[in-house]
Write an enzyme that holds these catalytic residues in place. Sequence first.
Site, short mmCIF file in Angstrom:
data_model
loop_
_atom_site.label_atom_id
_atom_site.label_comp_id
_atom_site.label_asym_id
_atom_site.label_seq_id
_atom_site.Cartn_x
_atom_site.Cartn_y
_atom_site.Cartn_z
N GLY A 1 4.32 7.12 -1.72
CA GLY A 1 5.71 6.70 -1.75
C GLY A 1 6.65 7.28 -0.72
CB CYS B 1 -0.95 0.00 1.19
SG CYS B 1 -1.86 -1.57 1.41
CB ALA B 2 4.11 1.57 -1.74
CB ALA B 3 0.73 5.07 -4.07
CG ASP C 1 -1.07 1.77 -3.82
OD1 ASP C 1 -0.84 2.13 -2.64
OD2 ASP C 1 -2.15 1.98 -4.40
CG ASP D 1 -6.21 -6.84 -4.24
OD1 ASP D 1 -5.66 -6.84 -3.11
OD2 ASP D 1 -7.44 -6.89 -4.39
CB CYS E 1 -2.59 7.62 9.34
SG CYS E 1 -3.59 7.39 7.85
#
Length: 416
Positions: A236, A232-234, A253, A279, A348
Amino acid sequence: MSDPRDGLTARRGALRLMAHVLRDGRMLDDGASGLEGAEAARALRLAGTVLRHMGRADALLKQRMARQPAARTRDILRLATVELMVLDAAPHGVVHDAVALTRSSPKTAKQAGLVNAVLRGLADARAEWDALPPPALPPWLRKPLAKAWGRDRLEAIEAAHLVPAPLDLTPKPGVTVPGAELLPTGSLRLPRGQVSALPGYETGDWWVQDAAAAIPARLLGDVAGLRVLDLCAAPGGKTMQLAAAGARVTALDLSEARMRRLAENLERTRLTADLVTADALDWTPEAPFDAVLLDAPCTATGTIRRHPDLPHLREARDVEALTELQYKLIDRALGFVVPGGRLVFCTCSLLPVEGEHQVTAALGRHPGLVAEPPDPAALGLPPETGSAHGLRLLPDLWPERGHMDGFYMAVLRTRA
């Protein structure tokens, strides 16, 4: 000399953005199409400030109207009230444009007199405004937060949400930015400003990343030479942290658009990573990784201070779907780690159900999995951020420095 119509244009844009959030149920940034340059920036700033202070504006206006006006008229009054009370805008220009905006629509034209009278009546309302408490979070969020952190802490969080977020940068090793404060965690902090005008932007010496969001990647310590997967990197931020530290990073992502943005960020910062658009629940790597960082999708309630539209968009039912996804992603991510390797899980979110509870549950269903609680002091954090199995950051921390986003994070090590 500025065009006097500029103020009216920005205010009209702000009203459109407010309606985009409050009545269309869409993110604030998604409604900025059609606006350009300084006009877009001002409209977004106005709309965001209104959403941040809307509860206080509504309380002040309620005392001055016998009944609620049309939705657009109410938004015009909210905008004007916040401009007067928060932004200290010139009263004449604010009232003039508010009346003009009311008259510009056949649906609200008859309420122009009301708008004029109410706003002129705010001339002596400063003390009343200053005495108003911060807007309360919605009940679906407020109740679990009060249970988790206590009433006093909840009210401190709500007060922190009124403080606009400063600009945090994550620098490459050895990089400094003139005028920036070096935070104990290693991030650089500046007042809000034009990002592209800062020294080091063109040369890719740093990237924008809240101080709290920069900590999860640091939990992995020295990653030089290690194969690390950023799930789920973007857009970045954590990928760039890991790459700058010498890791061989694979960034994955689901969103093609967000991955394009990640690629642009890597190009600007002159960093490299293998990019995979897929995914995570369906994808399988060719070989396991030394470490995985999972910044899981969540309610993002820890970022309300920088995204004041979120309380108006999220609902209680969102939590259930997201916690189920987090559960699945943790299990999937653990399967990507070599025996004895580590998974950093973070969200978050302010909600324990998206943080502490997820890690406790994962430890219960995976024999041999252990948590390695980080040392807050070693990371430049206050001791009270130590939490069950990990770190718990809340927006009321660092009030003297401008606060931080809310985050939960933990390091899990698989059985060797």
